[in-house]
Design a protein around this motif. Structure first.
Motif, PDB file in Angstrom:
ATOM      1  N   GLN A  46       0.807  -1.256  -0.045  1.00  0.00           N
ATOM      2  CA  GLN A  46       0.093  -0.097  -0.010  1.00  0.00           C
ATOM      3  C   GLN A  46       0.913   1.277   0.175  1.00  0.00           C
ATOM      4  O   GLN A  46       0.789   2.121   0.822  1.00  0.00           O
ATOM      5  N   HIS A  70      -3.733  -4.130  12.091  1.00  0.00           N
ATOM      6  CA  HIS A  70      -2.316  -4.047  11.515  1.00  0.00           C
ATOM      7  C   HIS A  70      -1.464  -4.405  12.607  1.00  0.00           C
ATOM      8  O   HIS A  70      -1.719  -3.907  13.795  1.00  0.00           O
ATOM      9  N   CYS A  75       1.201  -3.005  13.780  1.00  0.00           N
ATOM     10  CA  CYS A  75       1.693  -1.864  14.574  1.00  0.00           C
ATOM     11  C   CYS A  75       0.756  -1.549  15.851  1.00  0.00           C
ATOM     12  O   CYS A  75       1.056  -1.108  16.838  1.00  0.00           O
ATOM     13  N   GLY A  77      -9.512   0.690   6.240  1.00  0.00           N
ATOM     14  CA  GLY A  77      -9.864  -0.736   6.467  1.00  0.00           C
ATOM     15  C   GLY A  77      -8.566  -1.427   7.135  1.00  0.00           C
ATOM     16  O   GLY A  77      -7.548  -0.840   7.116  1.00  0.00           O
ATOM     17  N   ASP A 120      -7.988   3.492  13.217  1.00  0.00           N
ATOM     18  CA  ASP A 120      -6.866   3.178  12.428  1.00  0.00           C
ATOM     19  C   ASP A 120      -7.333   3.368  10.904  1.00  0.00           C
ATOM     20  O   ASP A 120      -7.614   2.272  10.341  1.00  0.00           O
TER      21      ASP A 120
HETATM   22  C1  LIG Z   1      -4.275  -0.366   8.540  1.00  0.00           C
HETATM   23  C2  LIG Z   1      -2.786  -0.071   8.701  1.00  0.00           C
HETATM   24  N1  LIG Z   1      -2.299   0.628   9.826  1.00  0.00           N
HETATM   25  C3  LIG Z   1      -1.122   0.850   9.967  1.00  0.00           C
HETATM   26  C4  LIG Z   1      -0.243   0.784   8.955  1.00  0.00           C
HETATM   27  C5  LIG Z   1       1.121   1.174   9.369  1.00  0.00           C
HETATM   28  O1  LIG Z   1       1.444   2.437   8.481  1.00  0.00           O
HETATM   29  P1  LIG Z   1       2.710   2.938   8.324  1.00  0.00           P
HETATM   30  O2  LIG Z   1       3.388   2.092   7.388  1.00  0.00           O
HETATM   31  O3  LIG Z   1       2.190   4.387   7.896  1.00  0.00           O
HETATM   32  O4  LIG Z   1       3.777   2.956   9.607  1.00  0.00           O
HETATM   33  C6  LIG Z   1      -0.600   0.046   7.913  1.00  0.00           C
HETATM   34  C7  LIG Z   1       0.448  -0.218   6.798  1.00  0.00           C
HETATM   35  O5  LIG Z   1       0.314  -0.954   6.056  1.00  0.00           O
HETATM   36  C8  LIG Z   1      -2.202  -0.332   7.756  1.00  0.00           C
HETATM   37  O6  LIG Z   1      -2.151  -1.023   6.542  1.00  0.00           O
END
Ligand SMILES: Cc1ncc(COP(=O)(O)O)c(C=O)c1O
Length: 486
Positions: free
Chosen positions: A88, A186, A188, A241, A268
């Motif tokens: 993405q 995700h 994270c 999503g 998120d």
């Molecule tokens: C739903 C979602 N949240 C958080 C993240 C993390 O974001 P970033 O790569 O900007 O740290 C992603 C990354 O693909 C994601 O798809």
């Protein structure tokens, strides 16, 4: 022989002018070649050690630095290629490369106003603009962060400050805290919760339904169980999503639940929060305006380079309370609310000039450009899913709610899950190695899927047709070879 530069040479204006002109031409040629699908592989597929060796051996002074920059262009993942349909990551609007030249040259940080007057002011403009699109009122405000992971961590810190029964920032942990989140969130979020010291038990993963949305009917019993286990739940996180399938949680239901139980609701929206810019698709995230905080990545569907995220709070003053830090060399008092000293509200101290990227895209291409992009990407994903459905040798894993489409090549009814998993893994390897397309894979309910995220608005229906034909070709080649060897 090339000689080492003096320090005066480093800052030579005429050399900069000459190299700059040559570079812009090289970048434009490269972009044109990619858009016309000339010669370039989407992904070079060099082995990591080979790539390391290449750059190790090529380190040394050169009189032609533009040549080195051209080599970077050639050997990189080509997100500007219409046949890039992988992770993405945006195909950035070319104006952002020019914006980057300026922000890199001035090197203004955003932490404090005096080191980033334009950058702090623009950040307020962009986050106010985003807040309005979310549907927030006048008490909202936001910040920008280097990425969605950091935005989510910051939101959870704000949530803890607001809803935890004691002040963890000052006192450390003296009660077990927890968050509720979809099993599809995700990683994270899991990581942020662990950084907050919640541990394994403090991240309560709620199962999803057949559309990969959090089971809101299960929330009461998960909350009760958490209480019975001695946990204090302070936050629930909704996906808008999800990463694997781009599915949107029912944010309206989540907001009702969070209100009823005095929980912070964080959305998120790193990936799919971009729908707030689209009249056509914003109903996917119905209820987003009820959340206490929302994270939206500009570097996914909103055309900027990585990393560039808005984190917006319904009640903007709450984020000031998140970090109470003395920093005499930066500001006089930790208590005062100063929107123009961004570091008071962010994890980052020095921070890149992120807002210029968003501002310049809007200024150059118009306030409706994000809407056009989101609509195009979502419409295209629908087209891809319809093409997949028309082919009897393919299985569509879900109807896309966003620009993410998962499917499998499954030509024979009698193939086992493990045979299909191996086949689809091998197909992807072949496709990526050919350099004709870049797609990724994931595993959903133990089944390996081919995962396409339509990120480039120039990707067309004919690209999808070619992709599916290539998957079929590689798939039957692999199956024939396996049969011959058996
Ligand atoms: C739903 C979602 N949240 C958080 C993240 C993390 O974001 P970033 O790569 O900007 O740290 C992603 C990354 O693909 C994601 O798809």
């Amino acid at each position: 022989m090339t000689t080492e530069s003096s320090l005066a040479d480093v800052y030579d204006v005429e050399q900069f002018r000459m190299l700059g002109k040559e570079l812009i031409d090289a970048l434009a040629d490269h972009l044109g070649d990619l858009q016309n699908k000339k010669a370039h592989k989407v992904y070079p597929d060099n082995a990591p050690d080979e790539e390391f060796q290449f750059w190790k051996e090529s380190l040394g002074i050169t009189s032609e630095p533009i040549q080195t920059l051209k080599t970077i262009l050639q050997r990189s993942q080509q997100t500007q290629h219409p046949k890039y349909m992988g992770h993405q990551t945006a195909a950035p609007a070319p104006i952002s490369a020019l914006t980057g030249l300026v922000t890199n040259m001035i090197n203004n940080s955003t932490g404090v106003y005096e080191m980033g007057p334009v950058s702090n002011a623009m950040e307020r403009v962009i986050t106010d603009f985003t807040a309005k699109k979310i549907g927030y009122g006048s008490s909202s405000s936001g910040i920008m962060t280097s990425g969605g992971s950091l935005a989510n961590l910051t939101a959870l810190l704000a949530a803890r400050k607001d809803k935890a029964p004691h002040n963890v920032w000052e006192e450390g942990h003296n009660k077990k805290l927890a968050v509720l989140v979809s099993a599809e969130a995700h990683y994270c979020i899991d990581r942020a919760a662990r950084i907050l010291g919640l541990g394994d038990k403090g991240i309560i993963k709620v199962p999803v339904d057949s559309n990969f949305k959090i089971r809101t009917d299960l929330l009461p019993c998960y909350l009760e169980k958490a209480k019975a286990d001695g946990l204090h739940v302070f936050c629930i996180i909704g996906c808008a999503g999800s990463t694997a399938t781009g599915s949107y949680d029912d944010l309206k239901e989540l907001s009702k639940f969070s209100e009823a139980h005095n929980l912070w609701l964080h959305v998120d929206g790193a990936h799919g929060g971009a729908v707030v810019f689209s009249e056509k698709y914003r109903n996917r995230a119905k209820g987003i305006e009820k959340a206490d905080s929302v994270a939206i990545d500009f570097h996914k569907m909103l055309m900027t380079p990585v990393l560039n995220t808005a984190l917006v709070f319904k009640e903007g003053n709450k984020v000031y309370r998140t970090f109470a830090q003395r920093a005499q060399y930066l500001w006089d008092s930790p208590e005062t609310e100063e929107w123009y000293n961004s570091a008071k509200r962010t994890f980052e101290c020095s921070k890149p000039f992120l807002s210029a990227q968003v501002y310049l895209i809007l200024k150059t291409h118009g306030m409706g450009i994000f809407e056009k992009n989101v609509n195009q990407l979502y419409d295209s994903a629908k087209t891809l899913s319809e093409l997949v459905s028309e082919k009897s040798s393919f299985q569509l894993v879900h109807e896309p709610e966003s620009n993410i489409v998962n499917f499998r090549y499954a030509p024979h009814k009698n193939m086992s899950i493990s045979e299909l998993n191996t086949l689809n893994t091998d197909i992807r390897k072949k496709i990526v190695a050919s350099g004709n397309f870049y797609i990724v894979q994931t595993t959903i309910a133990d089944q390996r899927t081919l995962r396409c995220t339509v990120m480039n608005p120039l990707t067309s229906k004919s690209d999808f047709i070619e992709l599916l034909n290539e998957i079929e070709k590689q798939g039957s080649f692999i199956l024939n070879k396996t049969t011959l060897l058996a």
